[in-house]
Structure formats: structure tokens, C-alpha cells
Scaffold this active site. Structure first.
Site: not given
Ligand code: NDP
Length: 282
Positions: A71, A107
Site C-alpha cells: 500500500k 478504505d
Molecule cells: P495494522 O497492523 O496496520 O494495525 C493494527 C492496529 O491494531 C494497530 O494500531 C495495533 O496497535 C492495534 N492492535 C492490534 N492488536 C492489538 C492489541 N492486542 N491490543 C491493542 N491494540 C492492538 O492493521 P490494519 O489497520 O491494516 O487492519 C486492522 C483491521 O482492519 C484488520 O482486522 C483488517 O482486516 C481490518 N480491515 C477491514 C477493512 C474493511 O473493509 N472492513 C479494510 C481494511 C482493514 P499498535 O500500533 O500498538 O501495534
């Protein structure tokens, strides 16, 4: 078998996937609109991204979706970016106009379109959990849609602060960071609360770190997770009387927007939603 040649091809470039719900949804939507188009899912390793985009140009593909891990990197091979994609620093949708490749990010737009069925983001205070790709895309679009304030709640302070700085300095929407430790209590006056973390993905019982007692019936509560769509987070919010929005709506709407960008035609969102539900066996 149709006797005319296929009119256009769009593709999805990303890492290896077992299956792609977007491909299933798009091909259904092409057929429903009477378009003899194809949507290909292509596995492209990072070291071949440059050649793959050259291939997309050479073969005259209409455009494509770019997923993790491309991306950000794909931006280096494009000719132009939309305002939102430039602000986010990420592209998930590319459109070919003549010989020019234009990068978009659908998105956040998909989320906002889905949200509008329940609430207008303009003038609203929003709390968003997460600061990854999905959170950035959503927060930028909410800022561009006139949100009053965006509170970013994230586990990793640096990542959260980077999003807050982007929102304050470039999107010009007031924003502040809450460093997540323990359960976050949503502040009174917040209208929209979004889980934009990956918590809940493939885990219907997962707990999103929010104090559920701080949710109240006038709030709209949303989840980006679409598999499963009915997450524990949304079930908890419903038990507090909140209106809820699942991640399927965001996925459908980003598909609707991409479809329109490539074809110029408005697809039938109901066909796309039905295709996704069939694919995900909901
Ligand atoms: P990223 O890996 O870029 O970001 C994940 C985020 O989740 C980070 O902020 C991370 O925090 C946080 N996180 C993960 N685990 C934990 C935890 N146990 N406790 C606290 N914070 C946590 O992922 P994306 O943003 O790309 O994707 C996120 C979700 O969005 C996915 O489930 C994906 O499938 C979904 N999605 C859905 C779409 C849709 O059309 N419905 C489109 C795009 C994505 P930290 O910064 O601290 O690591």
C-alpha cells in the site's frame, strides 16, 4: 462462454492469500452490471512490485487493488495521487486514465459511506482505537468529512502520535492521543466509537479494551473487522443500547467506490453484500 473478448481486467496485488472475498464480490458485481470484466488476484512479492506495475501498464489493465505489503511502496510507481491517498501516504486502489496511473484510497471512504447510514460525521467527536492502516484511512476521511475532534486511542504511543500529528497538522482536524493501557473509558459527548484495531479478527470472543459501561445509547459503535462480522465488541455495544455498524459495510462500500472508479458505473451494493455473505458463509 461469451463469444466477445473480455473487455477489461482489474487485479489485486498482494501477499499470498488462501482466497479473496473482494474478487468474489467484484466478479459478481461485474456480471450483475452486464460487464464482461475480470478481477484477478495476483501474488506479488515486494521485490517484484515495480515489474508487476510495469506489467499492469503493459497489459493495459484498467487498474487494481493493492493490499499488504504494497500500500505504501506502490506510490513510487504511480503518476498521481488523490488528496486522501496523499495525506494517508497509502494507496489501495489504482485507476488507469490513458497512460497515467492514479492512486486512491477507498478504505476510509468506504467506512464513511457506511457510517452515513447511521450518523453524520460532520460536527461529531470521534474516538478511534488503533493507528494502523485502517485507522489512518478512516481518521483522515472523517477529518475531511468535518469531524469536530478525533481522539486516537492506541497501544503504541509513537504510532498513535504520528496519526495525531497528521490529523492536526495536515488534515486540520483537532486530534489528541490517549495511550491505551487497561480498558479505555469513552468520554461523554463522543458520538462515534470505532474499533480500527485487528482485535476480533477470526476471534468472535475477543475483548476490545474499552470499558463497556462508558458506552451510552446515543453513541454509534463501529468495527472494521468483517470476519466474523458480529464481533463481541458489537454485541457488547448493542447490550448498552448503541447503534452498531459492522466491518462488512466498509468492505462493500470500498468495493462500490472502486467499481465506480474503474467502470464509471454504479454497482448494486446488495449484490456485493450478498456475494460477501455467501463467500464468508454468514
Ligand atoms: P495494522 O497492523 O496496520 O494495525 C493494527 C492496529 O491494531 C494497530 O494500531 C495495533 O496497535 C492495534 N492492535 C492490534 N492488536 C492489538 C492489541 N492486542 N491490543 C491493542 N491494540 C492492538 O492493521 P490494519 O489497520 O491494516 O487492519 C486492522 C483491521 O482492519 C484488520 O482486522 C483488517 O482486516 C481490518 N480491515 C477491514 C477493512 C474493511 O473493509 N472492513 C479494510 C481494511 C482493514 P499498535 O500500533 O500498538 O501495534
Amino acid at each position: 462462454m461469451p463469444d466477445s473478448p473480455i473487455q477489461e481486467i482489474v487485479c489485486c496485488m498482494g501477499q499470498p492469500v488462501a482466497g479473496n472475498p473482494t474478487q468474489f464480490m467484484m466478479e459478481r458485481a461485474f456480471a450483475a452490471a452486464g460487464l464482461d470484466w475480470r478481477y484477478l488476484t495476483l501474488e506479488v512479492p515486494p521485490e517484484h512490485l515495480a515489474n508487476a506495475v510495469l506489467g499492469l501498464r503493459a497489459m493495459g489493465f484498467r487498474g487494481g487493488n493493492f493490499t499488504v505489503p504494497h500500500k505504501v511502496a506502490v506510490i513510487g510507481y504511480l503518476d498521481e495521487l488523490s488528496e486522501a491517498a496523499e495525506l494517508m501516504g497509502a494507496v489501495n486502489c489504482v485507476n488507469r486514465v490513458g497512460q497515467r496511473l492514479i492512486g486512491e484510497n477507498t478504505d476510509g471512504k468506504g467506512f464513511v459511506q457506511s457510517l452515513r447510514s447511521l450518523a453524520d460525521p460532520a460536527g461529531s467527536r470521534v474516538a478511534i482505537l488503533g493507528a494502523g492502516g485502517a485507522a489512518r484511512a478512516i481518521a483522515v476521511e472523517l477529518g475531511l468529512s468535518g469531524a469536530e475532534e478525533i481522539v486516537v486511542v492506541n497501544r503504541t504511543a509513537e504510532r498513535g502520535q504520528a496519526l495525531v500529528d497528521l490529523l492536526n497538522e495536515r488534515v486540520k482536524v483537532p486530534s489528541r492521543l490517549v495511550h491505551l493501557s487497561g480498558d479505555y473509558s469513552v468520554e461523554p459527548g463522543t458520538k462515534i466509537v470505532i474499533n480500527a484495531t485487528s482485535i476480533g479478527l477470526a476471534d468472535p470472543e475477543a475483548h476490545v479494551p474499552v470499558n463497556i459501561d462508558s458506552l451510552s445509547p446515543e453513541m454509534v459503535v463501529a468495527d472494521v473487522v468483517f470476519n466474523p462480522p458480529r464481533t463481541q465488541w458489537l454485541r457488547d455495544a448493542e447490550s448498552r443500547g448503541c447503534k452498531t455498524l459492522d466491518g462488512l459495510g466498509m468492505l462493500v462500500n470500498q468495493g462500490v467506490i472502486g467499481f465506480k472508479i474503474w467502470t464509471g458505473v454504479n454497482p448494486d451494493p446488495a449484490v456485493m453484500q450478498e456475494a460477501l455473505e455467501e463467500y464468508l458463509e454468514i
